[in-house]
Design a protein around this motif. Structure first.
Motif, PDB file in Angstrom:
ATOM      1  N   TYR A  12       0.850  -1.186   0.000  1.00 14.95           N
ATOM      2  CA  TYR A  12       0.000   0.000   0.000  1.00 14.95           C
ATOM      3  C   TYR A  12       0.886   1.235   0.000  1.00 14.95           C
ATOM      4  CZ  TYR A  12      -3.718  -3.228   1.115  1.00 14.95           C
ATOM      5  OH  TYR A  12      -4.605  -4.271   1.070  1.00 14.95           O
ATOM      6  N   ASN A  16      -2.154   6.406   0.336  1.00 19.66           N
ATOM      7  CA  ASN A  16      -3.313   6.016   1.140  1.00 19.66           C
ATOM      8  C   ASN A  16      -3.356   6.775   2.453  1.00 19.66           C
ATOM      9  OD1 ASN A  16      -4.018   4.223  -0.845  1.00 19.66           O
ATOM     10  ND2 ASN A  16      -4.256   2.476   0.508  1.00 19.66           N
ATOM     11  N   ARG A  19      -4.421  10.385   1.699  1.00 21.18           N
ATOM     12  CA  ARG A  19      -5.859  10.467   1.420  1.00 21.18           C
ATOM     13  C   ARG A  19      -6.675  10.297   2.693  1.00 21.18           C
ATOM     14  NH1 ARG A  19      -7.135   6.153  -3.045  1.00 21.18           N
ATOM     15  NH2 ARG A  19      -9.263   6.728  -2.399  1.00 21.18           N
ATOM     16  N   ASP A  88      -6.859   0.036   1.120  1.00 25.35           N
ATOM     17  CA  ASP A  88      -7.746   0.744   0.193  1.00 25.35           C
ATOM     18  C   ASP A  88      -9.170   0.836   0.718  1.00 25.35           C
ATOM     19  OD1 ASP A  88      -5.578   0.945  -1.485  1.00 25.35           O
ATOM     20  OD2 ASP A  88      -6.166  -0.731  -2.772  1.00 25.35           O
ATOM     21  N   GLU A  89      -9.668  -0.262   1.280  1.00 22.30           N
ATOM     22  CA  GLU A  89     -11.053  -0.292   1.748  1.00 22.30           C
ATOM     23  C   GLU A  89     -11.302   0.734   2.840  1.00 22.30           C
ATOM     24  OE1 GLU A  89      -9.141  -2.835   1.234  1.00 22.30           O
ATOM     25  OE2 GLU A  89     -10.173  -4.123  -0.217  1.00 22.30           O
ATOM     26  N   VAL A  91      -9.571   3.556   3.316  1.00 22.86           N
ATOM     27  CA  VAL A  91      -9.503   4.885   2.699  1.00 22.86           C
ATOM     28  C   VAL A  91     -10.819   5.210   2.006  1.00 22.86           C
ATOM     29  CG1 VAL A  91      -8.371   6.290   0.946  1.00 22.86           C
ATOM     30  CG2 VAL A  91      -7.010   4.783   2.401  1.00 22.86           C
ATOM     31  N   GLN A  92     -11.337   4.268   1.256  1.00 22.91           N
ATOM     32  CA  GLN A  92     -12.611   4.474   0.573  1.00 22.91           C
ATOM     33  C   GLN A  92     -13.741   4.692   1.569  1.00 22.91           C
ATOM     34  OE1 GLN A  92     -12.882   0.933  -1.790  1.00 22.91           O
ATOM     35  NE2 GLN A  92     -11.171   1.511  -3.121  1.00 22.91           N
TER      36      GLN A  92
END
Length: 249
Positions: A12, A16, A19, A88-89, A91-92
């Motif tokens: 990662y 990330n 963000r 990622d999950e 961050v989203q």
């Protein structure tokens, strides 16, 4: 930074973390302004204050507090590199919550539609025919002067037909709609909201009605939320899955 997930190694990037922190700061600034809190108030306390009047914060309060823990892990470091990088999950997820807080989806235009209505001096049989042919489970009923009367539902019709059978009343469809209003007036089976209400507001309305044991059939949308304003849309219990899909719930 290498994190593990699902048995597979994945790298990662530092992006990330950037963000995540950007979204976190937007949320923190929003909560501080929303609660009119001074800079020294902690993020968790901001959440605890906002949860009392903001239904988005109420829904995501546990996630927000977990975000605060991760934020501390990212920022409070003694090395040159972050000691934690969110996947990622995550961050989203925080970006989605930030969007919901700063710009929650509104009921209009998503549920703006021409709503079929009837008047209380029309016949019950005509309402039944419209429900049958058009697949309606509820019809807003108005008086001829434009005043909202009540929400006619299949429950009303069922109760009326049951009484007619029990009392041997002939030709139940020949009665006026106003004659059977008593079955719904006791139920408080609708709510009015303004066009700027959010989808979270709608979920909150249905949730609290359920908690109280109230049979809520629909939320009616007008410009100001007043019953006498022009009807702009309607949200029924059958629309809740669509709202959940829009909100990724």
């Amino acid at each position: 930074m290498v994190l593990w997930g699902g048995g597979c190694k994945k790298v990662y990037s530092i992006e990330n973390a950037e963000r995540f922190l950007s979204a976190f700061n937007r949320i923190e600034n929003f909560l501080r302004k929303e609660t009119d809190s001074k800079p020294g108030v902690s993020f968790v306390e901001l959440v605890n204050r906002a949860v009392k009047f903001n239904n988005v914060v109420e829904k995501y309060k546990d996630d927000l507090k977990e975000f605060a823990q991760l934020r501390n892990a990212i920022v409070h470091q003694t090395t040159e590199q972050p000691i934690a990088v969110p996947i990622d999950e995550v961050v989203q997820s925080i970006e989605r919550v930030a969007q919901y807080l700063l710009s929650p989806p509104k009921v209009i235009p998503a549920f703006q539609r021409k709503v079929f209505i009837m008047y209380d001096d029309e016949y019950v049989k005509d309402a039944m025919i419209n429900m049958y042919k058009k697949g309606y489970s509820q019809i807003p009923i108005y008086k001829r002067d434009g005043e909202f009367a009540f929400l006619l539902t299949t429950y009303t019709i069922t109760m009326w037909l049951g009484e007619c059978m029990d009392k041997n009343i002939s030709n139940p469809g020949d009665y006026l709609i106003r004659d059977i209003a008593c079955y719904e007036n006791k139920c408080h089976n609708y709510r009015f909201i303004g066009w700027q209400a959010t989808m979270f507001d709608v979920l909150d309305i249905f949730y609290h009605a359920q908690r109280k044991g109230t049979r809520l059939e629909a939320v009616l949308i007008t410009h100001s939320g007043d019953a006498q304003d022009r009807l702009m849309g309607i949200i029924t219990v059958w629309d809740l899955p669509q709202i959940n899909e829009i909100l990724n719930l």
